[in-house]
Design a protein around this motif. Structure first.
Motif, PDB file in Angstrom:
ATOM      1  N   UNK A  81       0.834  -1.202   0.000  1.00  4.54           N
ATOM      2  CA  UNK A  81       0.000   0.000   0.000  1.00  4.54           C
ATOM      3  C   UNK A  81       0.872   1.257   0.000  1.00  4.54           C
ATOM      4  N   UNK A  82       1.964   1.223   0.770  1.00  3.39           N
ATOM      5  CA  UNK A  82       2.875   2.363   0.778  1.00  3.39           C
ATOM      6  C   UNK A  82       3.483   2.598  -0.605  1.00  3.39           C
ATOM      7  N   UNK A 150      -8.781   3.109  -3.470  1.00  4.84           N
ATOM      8  CA  UNK A 150      -9.631   2.008  -3.943  1.00  4.84           C
ATOM      9  C   UNK A 150      -9.374   1.687  -5.411  1.00  4.84           C
ATOM     10  N   UNK A 151      -8.849   2.648  -6.167  1.00  2.00           N
ATOM     11  CA  UNK A 151      -8.549   2.400  -7.572  1.00  2.00           C
ATOM     12  C   UNK A 151      -7.547   1.249  -7.712  1.00  2.00           C
ATOM     13  N   UNK A 152      -6.640   1.121  -6.746  1.00  2.00           N
ATOM     14  CA  UNK A 152      -5.619   0.073  -6.809  1.00  2.00           C
ATOM     15  C   UNK A 152      -6.166  -1.296  -6.434  1.00  2.00           C
ATOM     16  N   UNK A 153      -7.360  -1.350  -5.863  1.00  2.00           N
ATOM     17  CA  UNK A 153      -7.961  -2.632  -5.519  1.00  2.00           C
ATOM     18  C   UNK A 153      -8.279  -2.728  -4.040  1.00  2.00           C
ATOM     19  N   UNK A 157      -6.860   0.683   0.850  1.00  2.00           N
ATOM     20  CA  UNK A 157      -7.336   1.846   1.599  1.00  2.00           C
ATOM     21  C   UNK A 157      -6.741   1.902   3.001  1.00  2.00           C
ATOM     22  N   UNK A 158      -5.962   0.878   3.385  1.00  2.00           N
ATOM     23  CA  UNK A 158      -5.270   0.929   4.665  1.00  2.00           C
ATOM     24  C   UNK A 158      -4.288   2.102   4.704  1.00  2.00           C
ATOM     25  N   UNK A 159      -3.863   2.561   3.535  1.00  2.00           N
ATOM     26  CA  UNK A 159      -2.911   3.678   3.453  1.00  2.00           C
ATOM     27  C   UNK A 159      -3.591   4.972   3.017  1.00  2.00           C
ATOM     28  N   UNK A 278     -17.804   4.505  -6.049  1.00  2.00           N
ATOM     29  CA  UNK A 278     -17.431   4.213  -7.424  1.00  2.00           C
ATOM     30  C   UNK A 278     -16.308   5.106  -7.925  1.00  2.00           C
ATOM     31  N   UNK A 279     -15.666   4.654  -8.999  1.00  2.00           N
ATOM     32  CA  UNK A 279     -14.539   5.396  -9.555  1.00  2.00           C
ATOM     33  C   UNK A 279     -14.976   6.725 -10.165  1.00  2.00           C
TER      34      UNK A 279
END
Length: 352
Positions: A81-82, A150-153, A157-159, A278-279
């Motif tokens: 995530x980082x 969220x775009x990354x999957x 969102x932890x980061x 949503x995106x």
């Protein structure tokens, strides 16, 4: 491997284009007299490089240290995530390289010509512009942080909170780079090396401590704090080279406008991102945050009369180019910068 090949091909294509354009400004064969002149100047360049090289090495360590700190102290998912957060900040700071390419020759020329006021004005205006631009991106991306991650999957969102914090590194990095170039222009590269070493030590020490206390957001705080203190160190050294306060060219109202615009843009981007999914909602949040930032910046007085004058001249130049008219002032080469095919016939001079 497909991404590797595509990256190499893209850079190769860019290299070919640059080589084509380079023929307009440089010769492939260099006269012996120029080679002898270059050899005579080489020791000075080497001495400068030795004083500045330590800072470049320390800055590289500062940029890579967060991953090395997180790897043994956090789960693999957090390190991943980082890396996404770091990817976004890297894209933000890449544009600063182009700013450096334009700013440094201008600073050197104005200093050689004894134009103290012009030297300080271009320095502070550059800081204003890069801070204003990076704060816009920080406001929109930081406000819409959950949607962006969220775009990354799933799981990235932890980061999200880390993204909001690390975005503040953009303006600080911009200030630090401008300070570094200014100290280079007055032949004080050692001061930039000292600041870079201070930054490196702080990233490592604070990074370990804050990651243990706060998790991944701790490394973002360490990076921001280290950049801020490094900028303070360089700013202290830079004050000796300025004839007066930087507030002469950056009034308090304009500075406050940037802070207000950042807060407003961040809040609007957060509100839209928080109340929609949503995106497409994320894209809307980014756009809304950016427009809010710009609106508040303009209304609150972030721009100055000379900014509007520059915009007007730029638009007029574009109009002349589109209409096929002569350059400004009506003479061929009237706008050619001094030192590069200038009308006064002086040869370009490199800083020593």
């Amino acid at each position: 491997w497909g991404l590797v090949v595509a990256t190499i091909a893209a850079w190769s294509a860019a290299l070919v284009v640059r080589l084509v354009y380079l023929r307009r400004f440089a010769r492939l064969r260099v006269p012996r007299a120029d080679l002898r002149e270059g050899a005579g100047a080489l020791p000075g360049y080497l001495r400068f490089g030795l004083r500045a090289g330590g800072g470049s090495f320390a800055n590289t360590l500062s940029d890579t240290a967060p991953v090395w700190i997180l790897a043994p102290l956090a789960p693999v998912a957090v390190v991943g995530a980082w890396s996404r957060v770091e990817l976004l900040t890297a894209r933000l700071t890449e544009g600063l390289v182009r700013v450096a390419e334009m700013l440094f020759p201008t600073l050197v020329e104005r200093r050689e010509d004894g134009d103290t006021e012009g030297y300080e004005r271009v320095l502070i205006d550059t800081v204003r512009y890069v801070v204003g631009g990076t704060l816009l991106v920080a406001a929109s991306l930081g406000g819409a942080r959950f949607g962006v991650m969220d775009v990354f999957g799933p799981g990235f969102d932890v980061a999200a909170g880390t993204l909001a914090v690390i975005m503040l590194a953009g303006p600080l990095h911009a200030i630090s780079i401008v300070q570094q170039l200014t100290l280079y222009s007055v032949d004080r590269p050692l001061a930039t090396t000292v600041a870079a070493v201070v930054r490196m030590i702080l990233v490592v020490v604070l990074g370990i401590a804050l990651v243990l206390m706060l998790g991944v957001v701790g490394i973002a705080l360490a990076v921001v704090i280290a950049l801020a203190i490094s900028a303070i160190v360089q700013g202290h050294e830079l004050r000796r080279e300025l004839s007066g306060s930087f507030m002469r060219f950056w009034p308090a109202r304009a500075l406050a406008a940037a802070v207000l615009a950042y807060g407003g843009g961040f809040a609007v981007a957060w509100f839209v991102d928080h109340n929609a999914d949503g995106h497409l909602a994320t894209l809307l949040a980014l756009v809304a945050g950016s427009f809010t930032y710009l609106a508040l910046y303009l209304v609150a007085g972030g721009t100055l009369p000379r900014d509007r004058e520059r915009v007007g001249k730029g638009l007029e130049r574009l109009r002349r180019m589109r209409s096929g008219g002569p350059p400004e002032n009506g003479a061929p080469g009237a706008n050619t910068p001094r030192g590069v095919g200038a009308a006064d016939g002086r040869r370009a001079r490199l800083p020593t």
